[in-house]
Scaffold this motif. Structure first.
Motif, PDB file in Angstrom:
ATOM      1  N   GLU A   1      -9.936  -0.055  -8.877  1.00 43.15           N
ATOM      2  CA  GLU A   1     -11.373   0.222  -8.925  1.00 43.15           C
ATOM      3  C   GLU A   1     -12.170  -0.891  -8.256  1.00 43.15           C
ATOM      4  N   GLU A   2     -11.759  -2.146  -8.483  1.00 49.42           N
ATOM      5  CA  GLU A   2     -12.453  -3.278  -7.864  1.00 49.42           C
ATOM      6  C   GLU A   2     -12.335  -3.233  -6.345  1.00 49.42           C
ATOM      7  N   ALA A   3     -11.239  -2.656  -5.837  1.00 44.71           N
ATOM      8  CA  ALA A   3     -11.022  -2.555  -4.388  1.00 44.71           C
ATOM      9  C   ALA A   3     -11.696  -1.321  -3.791  1.00 44.71           C
ATOM     10  N   GLY A   4     -12.409  -0.560  -4.600  1.00 45.05           N
ATOM     11  CA  GLY A   4     -13.125   0.609  -4.093  1.00 45.05           C
ATOM     12  C   GLY A   4     -12.332   1.903  -4.155  1.00 45.05           C
ATOM     13  N   CYS A   5     -11.316   1.958  -4.994  1.00 45.36           N
ATOM     14  CA  CYS A   5     -10.512   3.169  -5.217  1.00 45.36           C
ATOM     15  C   CYS A   5      -9.823   3.703  -3.957  1.00 45.36           C
ATOM     16  N   PRO A   6      -9.171   2.834  -3.178  1.00 41.94           N
ATOM     17  CA  PRO A   6      -8.507   3.310  -1.962  1.00 41.94           C
ATOM     18  C   PRO A   6      -7.264   4.139  -2.301  1.00 41.94           C
ATOM     19  N   SER A   7      -6.990   5.131  -1.487  1.00 40.65           N
ATOM     20  CA  SER A   7      -5.800   5.957  -1.736  1.00 40.65           C
ATOM     21  C   SER A   7      -4.587   5.346  -1.041  1.00 40.65           C
ATOM     22  N   GLY A   8      -3.412   5.649  -1.588  1.00 36.89           N
ATOM     23  CA  GLY A   8      -2.159   5.230  -0.968  1.00 36.89           C
ATOM     24  C   GLY A   8      -1.751   3.797  -1.222  1.00 36.89           C
ATOM     25  N   ARG A   9      -2.438   3.084  -2.109  1.00 30.07           N
ATOM     26  CA  ARG A   9      -2.094   1.683  -2.366  1.00 30.07           C
ATOM     27  C   ARG A   9      -1.694   1.457  -3.824  1.00 30.07           C
ATOM     28  N   ASP A  10      -1.238   2.520  -4.461  1.00 30.74           N
ATOM     29  CA  ASP A  10      -0.876   2.449  -5.883  1.00 30.74           C
ATOM     30  C   ASP A  10       0.142   1.354  -6.162  1.00 30.74           C
ATOM     31  N   LEU A  11       1.211   1.345  -5.387  1.00 28.25           N
ATOM     32  CA  LEU A  11       2.284   0.386  -5.608  1.00 28.25           C
ATOM     33  C   LEU A  11       1.780  -1.043  -5.445  1.00 28.25           C
ATOM     34  N   GLU A  12       0.949  -1.264  -4.462  1.00 26.59           N
ATOM     35  CA  GLU A  12       0.391  -2.596  -4.235  1.00 26.59           C
ATOM     36  C   GLU A  12      -0.349  -3.107  -5.471  1.00 26.59           C
ATOM     37  N   PHE A  13      -1.198  -2.254  -6.052  1.00 28.47           N
ATOM     38  CA  PHE A  13      -1.962  -2.664  -7.229  1.00 28.47           C
ATOM     39  C   PHE A  13      -1.068  -2.824  -8.451  1.00 28.47           C
ATOM     40  N   TRP A  14      -0.065  -1.952  -8.586  1.00 26.71           N
ATOM     41  CA  TRP A  14       0.875  -2.053  -9.705  1.00 26.71           C
ATOM     42  C   TRP A  14       1.625  -3.393  -9.643  1.00 26.71           C
ATOM     43  N   LEU A  15       2.141  -3.729  -8.450  1.00 30.70           N
ATOM     44  CA  LEU A  15       2.900  -4.971  -8.301  1.00 30.70           C
ATOM     45  C   LEU A  15       2.025  -6.200  -8.519  1.00 30.70           C
ATOM     46  N   GLN A  16       0.794  -6.129  -8.037  1.00 29.85           N
ATOM     47  CA  GLN A  16      -0.129  -7.245  -8.269  1.00 29.85           C
ATOM     48  C   GLN A  16      -0.402  -7.410  -9.762  1.00 29.85           C
ATOM     49  N   ALA A  17      -0.617  -6.317 -10.458  1.00 25.71           N
ATOM     50  CA  ALA A  17      -0.860  -6.371 -11.904  1.00 25.71           C
ATOM     51  C   ALA A  17       0.360  -6.935 -12.629  1.00 25.71           C
ATOM     52  N   GLU A  18       1.555  -6.503 -12.231  1.00 24.79           N
ATOM     53  CA  GLU A  18       2.787  -7.042 -12.842  1.00 24.79           C
ATOM     54  C   GLU A  18       2.866  -8.552 -12.650  1.00 24.79           C
ATOM     55  N   ARG A  19       2.607  -9.005 -11.408  1.00 23.59           N
ATOM     56  CA  ARG A  19       2.659 -10.442 -11.122  1.00 23.59           C
ATOM     57  C   ARG A  19       1.669 -11.209 -11.980  1.00 23.59           C
ATOM     58  N   GLU A  20       0.440 -10.710 -12.048  1.00 22.90           N
ATOM     59  CA  GLU A  20      -0.592 -11.399 -12.835  1.00 22.90           C
ATOM     60  C   GLU A  20      -0.190 -11.506 -14.298  1.00 22.90           C
ATOM     61  N   LEU A  21       0.292 -10.416 -14.861  1.00 20.27           N
ATOM     62  CA  LEU A  21       0.646 -10.430 -16.285  1.00 20.27           C
ATOM     63  C   LEU A  21       1.896 -11.273 -16.540  1.00 20.27           C
ATOM     64  N   THR A  22       2.838 -11.251 -15.613  1.00 23.86           N
ATOM     65  CA  THR A  22       4.034 -12.088 -15.743  1.00 23.86           C
ATOM     66  C   THR A  22       3.664 -13.557 -15.665  1.00 23.86           C
ATOM     67  N   ASP A  23       2.796 -13.900 -14.705  1.00 22.96           N
ATOM     68  CA  ASP A  23       2.345 -15.282 -14.565  1.00 22.96           C
ATOM     69  C   ASP A  23       1.588 -15.746 -15.806  1.00 22.96           C
ATOM     70  N   ALA A  24       0.732 -14.894 -16.336  1.00 20.65           N
ATOM     71  CA  ALA A  24      -0.032 -15.248 -17.537  1.00 20.65           C
ATOM     72  C   ALA A  24       0.894 -15.435 -18.727  1.00 20.65           C
ATOM     73  N   GLU A  25       1.934 -14.602 -18.813  1.00 18.73           N
ATOM     74  CA  GLU A  25       2.899 -14.718 -19.908  1.00 18.73           C
ATOM     75  C   GLU A  25       3.670 -16.040 -19.794  1.00 18.73           C
ATOM     76  N   ALA A  26       4.046 -16.420 -18.582  1.00 24.88           N
ATOM     77  CA  ALA A  26       4.802 -17.666 -18.361  1.00 24.88           C
ATOM     78  C   ALA A  26       3.952 -18.872 -18.741  1.00 24.88           C
ATOM     79  N   ILE A  27       2.662 -18.817 -18.460  1.00 28.07           N
ATOM     80  CA  ILE A  27       1.763 -19.919 -18.801  1.00 28.07           C
ATOM     81  C   ILE A  27       1.630 -20.050 -20.313  1.00 28.07           C
ATOM     82  N   ASP A  28       1.612 -18.910 -21.015  1.00 25.80           N
ATOM     83  CA  ASP A  28       1.469 -18.906 -22.475  1.00 25.80           C
ATOM     84  C   ASP A  28       2.670 -19.489 -23.182  1.00 25.80           C
ATOM     85  N   ARG A  29       3.795 -19.504 -22.535  1.00 27.18           N
ATOM     86  CA  ARG A  29       5.024 -20.007 -23.193  1.00 27.18           C
ATOM     87  C   ARG A  29       5.067 -21.473 -23.224  1.00 27.18           C
TER      88      ARG A  29
END
Length: 96
Positions: free
Chosen positions: A68-96
């Motif tokens: 949504e922040e990127a303006g709802c572009p089509s065809g980039r689902d995987l890109e946003f999913w992988l970015q979200a995974e990275r962010e949450l994984t990085d945040a989890e690693a910092i919390d440990r």
């Protein structure tokens, strides 16, 4: 016991309830301990399943936010999913 990846939450809960009922009527100590160990394994599998689903829900929500922040572009689902995974994984690693 089958891998928790192939077993549904409902099935794991059913197995846990069955083990609880068996343990309640078992008088043999060895049998009781085996049932208890089985119940512990089922409980752990259930916790992993619930945790994995919660993680996917968090990733899905963050990926949608990024999309949504990127303006709802089509065809980039995987890109946003992988970015979200990275962010949450990085945040989890910092919390440990």
């Amino acid at each position: 016991m089958p891998s928790d990846e192939r077993v549904s939450r409902r099935e794991l809960e059913r197995q846990l309830e069955r083990a609880r009922r068996l343990a309640a009527v078992t008088t043999d100590r060895t049998t009781y301990e085996r049932i208890r160990d089985f119940a512990d394994d089922v409980r752990e599998a259930l916790q992993r399943l619930v945790s994995r689903r919660r993680d996917q829900d968090e990733i899905r929500a963050r990926a949608r936010q990024l999309w949504e922040e990127a303006g709802c572009p089509s065809g980039r689902d995987l890109e946003f999913w992988l970015q979200a995974e990275r962010e949450l994984t990085d945040a989890e690693a910092i919390d440990r």
